[in-house]
Scaffold this motif. Structure first.
Motif, PDB file in Angstrom:
ATOM      1  N   ARG B  24     -18.983   4.999  -7.791  1.00  0.00           N
ATOM      2  CA  ARG B  24     -17.649   5.541  -7.982  1.00  0.00           C
ATOM      3  C   ARG B  24     -16.844   4.600  -8.868  1.00  0.00           C
ATOM      4  N   ARG B  25     -16.122   5.193  -9.798  1.00  0.00           N
ATOM      5  CA  ARG B  25     -15.309   4.356 -10.653  1.00  0.00           C
ATOM      6  C   ARG B  25     -14.095   3.910  -9.847  1.00  0.00           C
ATOM      7  N   GLU B  26     -14.061   2.646  -9.557  1.00  0.00           N
ATOM      8  CA  GLU B  26     -12.958   2.150  -8.743  1.00  0.00           C
ATOM      9  C   GLU B  26     -11.944   1.444  -9.622  1.00  0.00           C
ATOM     10  N   THR B  27     -10.845   2.099  -9.887  1.00  0.00           N
ATOM     11  CA  THR B  27      -9.809   1.448 -10.667  1.00  0.00           C
ATOM     12  C   THR B  27      -8.946   0.622  -9.737  1.00  0.00           C
ATOM     13  N   VAL B  28      -8.123  -0.218 -10.353  1.00  0.00           N
ATOM     14  CA  VAL B  28      -7.225  -1.052  -9.562  1.00  0.00           C
ATOM     15  C   VAL B  28      -6.317  -0.169  -8.708  1.00  0.00           C
ATOM     16  N   LEU B  29      -5.804   0.886  -9.344  1.00  0.00           N
ATOM     17  CA  LEU B  29      -4.894   1.765  -8.611  1.00  0.00           C
ATOM     18  C   LEU B  29      -5.612   2.433  -7.449  1.00  0.00           C
ATOM     19  N   TYR B  30      -6.880   2.845  -7.707  1.00  0.00           N
ATOM     20  CA  TYR B  30      -7.649   3.482  -6.646  1.00  0.00           C
ATOM     21  C   TYR B  30      -7.759   2.541  -5.448  1.00  0.00           C
ATOM     22  N   ARG B  31      -8.122   1.281  -5.749  1.00  0.00           N
ATOM     23  CA  ARG B  31      -8.281   0.322  -4.649  1.00  0.00           C
ATOM     24  C   ARG B  31      -6.962   0.077  -3.941  1.00  0.00           C
ATOM     25  N   LEU B  32      -5.882   0.027  -4.753  1.00  0.00           N
ATOM     26  CA  LEU B  32      -4.574  -0.241  -4.173  1.00  0.00           C
ATOM     27  C   LEU B  32      -4.165   0.881  -3.220  1.00  0.00           C
ATOM     28  N   PHE B  33      -4.405   2.115  -3.658  1.00  0.00           N
ATOM     29  CA  PHE B  33      -3.982   3.235  -2.828  1.00  0.00           C
ATOM     30  C   PHE B  33      -4.909   3.471  -1.643  1.00  0.00           C
ATOM     31  N   HIS B  34      -6.041   2.775  -1.623  1.00  0.00           N
ATOM     32  CA  HIS B  34      -6.895   2.865  -0.449  1.00  0.00           C
ATOM     33  C   HIS B  34      -6.778   1.638   0.431  1.00  0.00           C
ATOM     34  N   ASP B  35      -5.798   0.781   0.096  1.00  0.00           N
ATOM     35  CA  ASP B  35      -5.549  -0.403   0.905  1.00  0.00           C
ATOM     36  C   ASP B  35      -4.416  -0.055   1.871  1.00  0.00           C
ATOM     37  N   ARG B  36      -4.774   0.017   3.158  1.00  0.00           N
ATOM     38  CA  ARG B  36      -3.784   0.477   4.117  1.00  0.00           C
ATOM     39  C   ARG B  36      -2.540  -0.411   4.146  1.00  0.00           C
ATOM     40  N   ARG B  37      -2.762  -1.735   4.011  1.00  0.00           N
ATOM     41  CA  ARG B  37      -1.621  -2.658   4.032  1.00  0.00           C
ATOM     42  C   ARG B  37      -0.654  -2.316   2.905  1.00  0.00           C
ATOM     43  N   ALA B  38      -1.218  -2.146   1.691  1.00  0.00           N
ATOM     44  CA  ALA B  38      -0.371  -1.939   0.521  1.00  0.00           C
ATOM     45  C   ALA B  38       0.401  -0.637   0.646  1.00  0.00           C
ATOM     46  N   VAL B  39      -0.275   0.400   1.118  1.00  0.00           N
ATOM     47  CA  VAL B  39       0.384   1.697   1.223  1.00  0.00           C
ATOM     48  C   VAL B  39       1.518   1.622   2.238  1.00  0.00           C
ATOM     49  N   THR B  40       1.260   0.982   3.381  1.00  0.00           N
ATOM     50  CA  THR B  40       2.305   0.849   4.394  1.00  0.00           C
ATOM     51  C   THR B  40       3.497   0.075   3.838  1.00  0.00           C
ATOM     52  N   ALA B  41       3.210  -1.106   3.268  1.00  0.00           N
ATOM     53  CA  ALA B  41       4.295  -1.942   2.762  1.00  0.00           C
ATOM     54  C   ALA B  41       5.075  -1.209   1.679  1.00  0.00           C
ATOM     55  N   GLY B  42       4.355  -0.527   0.791  1.00  0.00           N
ATOM     56  CA  GLY B  42       5.004   0.200  -0.296  1.00  0.00           C
ATOM     57  C   GLY B  42       5.916   1.293   0.240  1.00  0.00           C
ATOM     58  N   SER B  43       5.427   2.061   1.211  1.00  0.00           N
ATOM     59  CA  SER B  43       6.250   3.150   1.742  1.00  0.00           C
ATOM     60  C   SER B  43       7.493   2.592   2.423  1.00  0.00           C
ATOM     61  N   VAL B  44       7.309   1.492   3.168  1.00  0.00           N
ATOM     62  CA  VAL B  44       8.458   0.886   3.842  1.00  0.00           C
ATOM     63  C   VAL B  44       9.530   0.516   2.825  1.00  0.00           C
ATOM     64  N   LEU B  45       9.100  -0.102   1.722  1.00  0.00           N
ATOM     65  CA  LEU B  45      10.065  -0.535   0.705  1.00  0.00           C
ATOM     66  C   LEU B  45      10.772   0.644   0.064  1.00  0.00           C
ATOM     67  N   VAL B  46       9.985   1.662  -0.309  1.00  0.00           N
ATOM     68  CA  VAL B  46      10.585   2.827  -0.951  1.00  0.00           C
ATOM     69  C   VAL B  46      11.603   3.468  -0.017  1.00  0.00           C
ATOM     70  N   LEU B  47      11.205   3.618   1.245  1.00  0.00           N
ATOM     71  CA  LEU B  47      12.078   4.241   2.235  1.00  0.00           C
ATOM     72  C   LEU B  47      13.374   3.439   2.404  1.00  0.00           C
ATOM     73  N   LEU B  48      13.200   2.114   2.557  1.00  0.00           N
ATOM     74  CA  LEU B  48      14.378   1.259   2.740  1.00  0.00           C
ATOM     75  C   LEU B  48      15.318   1.336   1.546  1.00  0.00           C
ATOM     76  N   THR B  49      14.730   1.303   0.353  1.00  0.00           N
ATOM     77  CA  THR B  49      15.562   1.361  -0.856  1.00  0.00           C
ATOM     78  C   THR B  49      16.345   2.668  -0.889  1.00  0.00           C
ATOM     79  N   ILE B  50      15.632   3.774  -0.605  1.00  0.00           N
ATOM     80  CA  ILE B  50      16.326   5.071  -0.637  1.00  0.00           C
ATOM     81  C   ILE B  50      17.468   5.096   0.371  1.00  0.00           C
ATOM     82  N   ILE B  51      17.202   4.628   1.591  1.00  0.00           N
ATOM     83  CA  ILE B  51      18.248   4.647   2.619  1.00  0.00           C
ATOM     84  C   ILE B  51      19.444   3.799   2.179  1.00  0.00           C
ATOM     85  N   CYS B  52      19.163   2.615   1.605  1.00  0.00           N
ATOM     86  CA  CYS B  52      20.256   1.747   1.163  1.00  0.00           C
ATOM     87  C   CYS B  52      21.063   2.421   0.061  1.00  0.00           C
ATOM     88  N   LEU B  53      20.360   3.121  -0.846  1.00  0.00           N
ATOM     89  CA  LEU B  53      21.069   3.781  -1.952  1.00  0.00           C
ATOM     90  C   LEU B  53      21.909   4.954  -1.454  1.00  0.00           C
TER      91      LEU B  53
END
Lengths: 352, 297, 327
Positions: B24-53
């Protein structure tokens, strides 16, 4: 060979666990090692030859791999089920191993002496002083000049060839019954390669050790080994004495390996390479794994795995071409030439 | 009897039976989006930013003093309670978050742009200029930067803008180093020699090849940079050398909360937890990115 | 190839290297001193005003200005100032008119005591944990330690301090939260009680970075083939960790240690502020608030110097400890 068996591997199967599935690196290997002989295991990278060696030493990570089935009988112990404690007693003492890259096999921050006496004191009841004396002897034995001085130096002060000598000295420190050499000369210059091979042969004669010599380079095998096992895709496809493999090979894969060996009289002939690449061992093919790359493939090769056909008491090959029902095929010219030599050898002639 | 199974295969049919690699062609983005830590942290940040805005949607004015509502514990009306001046703490947290996040992101932008410029120029030109730039970098590395930050904030009028600029100007060095070494290695590659020999405009080639090559490591550095900037801002504001009232950031809210330990602990809990979550997320994303770029197995 | 000459060359190369590093420091010291000087010159407020009374003649004001050397060109002022510094005259604090150097020396023990204890505790805790986590990579213990280390590197140190005070001082009333000792008491137990919370704060903050560093270095060492060869010799993983890997892991840790050394002297601005620990960090923060620029200047000079020396120390130690120096 009339010697006694020292190691007996039966149906060894090893898998590596990856996210995409289990890689079946070794798929049912049967192998015997006799006392005092050198057995070469030849194959491309990924053929399972190193994995077999590491399985014997039980050096494979428990997390990433497992021995699925089979046994490795040594000295009445099945190594495949031995405890880590048992193995620690065997490793370095009864079975020793040297690795491909002498540049990285030694710890760069410890002196040579410390790395030698560590093994000695681990397996033999020696005082520090005795171990130090033994270390000097060992270095002398593997041909390192000024061993008393060199002993106190660090690995970076040694050349690649000298480092491999140190590694060999450590490996033979406790007079092991078996020495596994995993591509011991691959990382070295050609001239140094020859010297290291010479040293190994020499030491074997002195100590009556059995050697398992792992290499991808058939050329190295010729004057090193007594017997040769050819591995492909986790299986032994042909095994025989060195003459049988070099002059009377039966498996098309062995033919390919021999034809791709560089020779000195190679003028404007192009070097042969086996087409294609080794199969995916996560989903190994149903039939003969070599079939897709085999110009002599039969229909049955895609359906069933060939059994080991007996050619002589010492010579076996796993190819359907040896089945009585198979059509007669004509091997490459180089192989035909070699088979003629073999017939003359069999007839007792001295061949130049 | 003739057995068809023992017929030689036609090489043409062989080709079709060739085992194909199912790699399987594993791109950096593919690996990133399959990394549970990264996805969780990313969603938390996006959510927090939206709420603050979305803070402006709050029914409360963040700066409206109301002595009557002083130090109310968290309730339905005031989710995070009220502070010592009777202001709705949740609303203030959201506005404070805007400041904290803005300082983090903007000073990171300054640091990354500066670092990229210094790194490319230094790495591409080499020689004397490179030597000078590197000595310059050494000087910045040997500055006690937090101390300098405190001093500058005390000397200048403390303001969000000043803080962004000062933090940015004191944290570009890592990026510069990464970009410099990457530029040097690209410069030595064959296509660059070729480009030079046929007289293609150098800068254009540099950027065309440099940007994709160096981008990933810049992103890693940037992500850790944001974490550090937010931490620095909050520390300065906590000491009283950062954001000044009536404006607030999570750090300055903690400064204020220090006076109510034991009596109104929630004043210290909420901003602290939020700083921790945000910085943790940026650190996790930085690490995940690094792993995605250099897979170990 | 005789060894004595080999050794000789090695020594020579080492001393040349040291000399070169020393020379590299000179411009750094110059820049730090210029920055410190600039901090004094740029400080808000006119130093002459301190000596001026409302009914003074303008000539008198001018005389004071001249006696302070403020009429000289800026570079001459700098060299005069530098000369004073070199002779140990760092000026007088604006707050209490005490010599700056004396104040710094008086506060030094408190800072070294606090930071030294914390650094020692950090090393003792973080290094073994890093090794253990690497040995048990991807097991629950590794995951747990990783999670704690993430919190350690992400938590704002002042908030962690506040939480400790809230819990151990305010709620449980077990430990004092402010200062270094109770007034009138001068016992070790009292000092230790005061030190527990700040030391814990600093240690928790430090452990994360060291742990992660040790863990990732150990992991990359474990994958090297000398470790596999060590296994093949019959050594156990613990023996390998202890006698082979630890030394190689410690080499890069020295760099980190070099970077921690300056804080040993310059103090922890935030932690000392939170716990009112009377060290150099608190002195600096107080000085900044009251714009006590002689102290600010001295502390800039001091911490810049320490940072440079810390890096130098790390470099040097590395060169001496690593046998591959001859490369």
């Amino acid at each position: 060979m009339t010697h006694s068996k020292i190691l007996e591997i039966e149906d060894l199967t090893v898998s590596f666990h990856t996210r995409v599935g289990d890689i079946q690196a070794v798929r049912g290997v049967d192998l015997e090692l006799y006392k005092g002989e050198t057995l070469a295991i030849v194959g491309e990278s990924g053929s399972g030859k190193s994995v077999t060696a590491k399985a014997i030493m039980r050096l494979l990570s428990k997390k990433q791999s497992s021995i699925k089935q089979g046994s490795i009988l040594f000295d009445g112990i099945d190594l495949s089920h031995a405890s880590e404690g048992q193995m620690m007693n065997i490793r370095g003492k009864d079975i020793a191993m040297i690795f491909q890259d002498p540049m990285t096999s030694l710890n760069p921050t410890l002196t040579i002496e410390r790395q030698i006496i560590e093994t000695l004191r681990m397996h033999q009841k020696l005082t520090k002083h005795e171990a130090q004396k033994k270390a000097v002897e060992l270095l002398e034995m593997v041909g390192i000049p000024q061993p008393e001085i060199r002993n106190k130096q660090y690995p970076h002060q040694f050349s690649g060839g000298m480092r491999q000598r140190v590694v060999i000295a450590i490996a033979i420190a406790c007079n092991p019954k078996i020495l596994i050499a995993d591509e011991p000369t691959t990382a070295l210059d050609v001239t140094i390669q020859a010297k290291i091979l010479e040293l190994l042969k020499d030491l074997q004669k002195k100590m009556d050790t059995s050697i398992i010599f792992i290499t991808h380079d058939l050329g190295v095998v010729a004057n090193m080994a007594n017997r040769v096992a050819v591995m492909y895709a986790g299986k032994i496809v042909e095994i025989g004495t060195v003459d049988e493999i070099f002059y009377n090979p039966k498996h098309p894969y062995t033919w390919g390996l021999i034809c791709s060996m560089p020779t000195l009289d190679l003028k404007d002939k192009e070097l042969y390479t086996i087409p294609g690449s080794p199969p995916d061992l996560i989903h190994p093919p149903k039939g003969d794994a070599f079939a897709p790359r085999n110009p002599y493939a039969l229909s049955i090769d895609t359906l069933e795995q060939p059994p080991m056909f007996r050619i002589s008491d010492t010579h076996y090959a796993a190819t359907w071409l040896l089945d009585p029902k198979a059509p007669k095929v004509s091997p490459p010219d180089e192989i035909l030439r070699r088979q003629q030599i073999f017939e003359r050898l069999e007839a007792g002639e001295v061949v130049q | 009897m003739h057995d068809v199974r023992y017929e030689l295969l036609n090489p043409a049919t062989l080709g079709s039976k060739q085992v194909t690699y199912t790699e399987r062609r594993e791109t950096v983005l593919y690996r990133l989006f399959h990394d549970r830590r990264a996805v969780t942290a990313g969603s938390v940040l996006v959510l927090l930013t939206i709420i603050c805005l979305l803070a402006f949607l709050s029914p409360y004015d963040p700066n409206q003093l109301s002595i009557m509502d002083k130090l109310h514990a968290p309730s339905w009306a005031h989710w995070f309670g009220t502070d010592d001046h009777g202001r709705d703490y949740f609303t203030r947290i959201l506005y404070g978050g805007q400041v904290s996040l803005a300082v983090g992101l903007l000073s990171m932008l300054i640091a990354v742009s500066l670092g990229t410029i210094v790194g490319t120029v230094s790495g591409y030109l080499g020689g004397v200029i490179d030597g000078l730039f590197m000595r310059f970098l050494d000087v910045f590395m040997s500055l006690p930067s937090f101390f300098i930050l405190m001093i500058l904030n005390a000397y200048l009028k403390p303001s969000v803008q000043n803080m962004i600029i000062i933090i940015g100007l004191l944290s570009w060095m890592d990026v510069a180093r990464i970009v410099r070494s990457q530029t040097m290695s690209i410069k030595e590659q064959e296509f660059m020699l070729y480009a030079r020999s046929i007289g293609v405009r150098m800068w254009r080639t540099i950027f065309k090849h440099l940007i994709p090559g160096v981008m990933p490591s810049i992103v890693v550095a940037a992500s850790l940079n944001v974490a550090n900037a937010i931490l620095t801002e909050s520390a300065l504001s906590f000491l009283g050398l950062g954001v000044q009232p009536p404006a607030s950031s999570w750090g300055s809210m903690l400064n204020n909360a220090q006076g109510y330990l034991g009596t109104a602990s929630y004043l210290a809990i909420f901003p602290g937890v939020l700083i921790l979550i945000v910085i943790l997320s940026f650190n996790v994303i930085g690490d995940a990115l690094r792993d995605a770029l250099e897979p170990t197995e | 190839m005789a060894t004595p000459s080999l050794l000789f060359w090695r020594e020579l190369r080492l001393s040349r290297m040291i000399l070169r590093r020393m020379l590299q420091i000179v411009p750094l010291l110059f820049v730090i001193s210029v920055i410190s000087f600039a901090l004094v010159k740029l400080s808000p407020g006119d130093p002459v005003k301190m000596f001026v009374t409302p009914n003074m003649h303008p000539e008198d004001v001018e005389r004071i200005r001249r006696s302070l050397g403020l009429n000289l060109p800026i570079y001459e002022q700098y060299f005069r100032w530098l000369g004073q510094i070199v002779h140990g005259n760092l000026g007088y604090s604006l707050q209490n008119s005490q010599p700056v150097l004396g104040q710094i020396l008086q506060r030094l023990p408190a800072t070294i005591g606090l930071m030294g204890t914390a650094l020692a505790a950090t090393l003792i805790i973080a290094i073994p944990l890093g090794l253990v986590a690497a040995k048990y990579e991807n097991t629950w213990i590794d995951r747990l330690l990783n999670m704690i280390s993430y919190i350690s590197i992400s938590i704002p140190v002042f908030w962690f301090g506040i939480l400790l005070i809230e819990f151990f001082s305010v709620k449980l009333n077990w430990l004092p939260s402010l200062g270094m000792q109770t007034i009138g008491e001068n016992s070790f137990v009292d000092l230790a009680q005061h030190a527990i919370l700040p030391v814990t704060t600093l240690t928790f903050q430090g452990c994360g970075a060291y742990y992660r560093y040790v863990r990732s270095n150990t992991l990359s060492e474990i994958r090297k083939s000398y470790v596999e060869f060590g296994h093949a010799k019959g050594l156990s993983i613990w023996k390998l960790l202890w006698s082979h890997i630890l030394k190689n892991v410690m080499l890069p840790v020295i760099t980190l240690l070099g970077m921690s050394l300056p804080t040993l002297i310059s103090g922890a601005y935030i932690t000392e502020s939170v716990f009112s620990w009377p060290g150099l960090g608190l002195l600096s923060v107080d000085a900044i608030f009251s714009l006590d620029y002689p102290i600010i200047m001295a502390m800039t000079l001091f911490s810049g110097l320490m940072l440079i020396l810390g890096n130098l120390f790390a470099d040097m130690t590395y060169q001496f400890v690593d046998p591959r120096i001859r490369k």
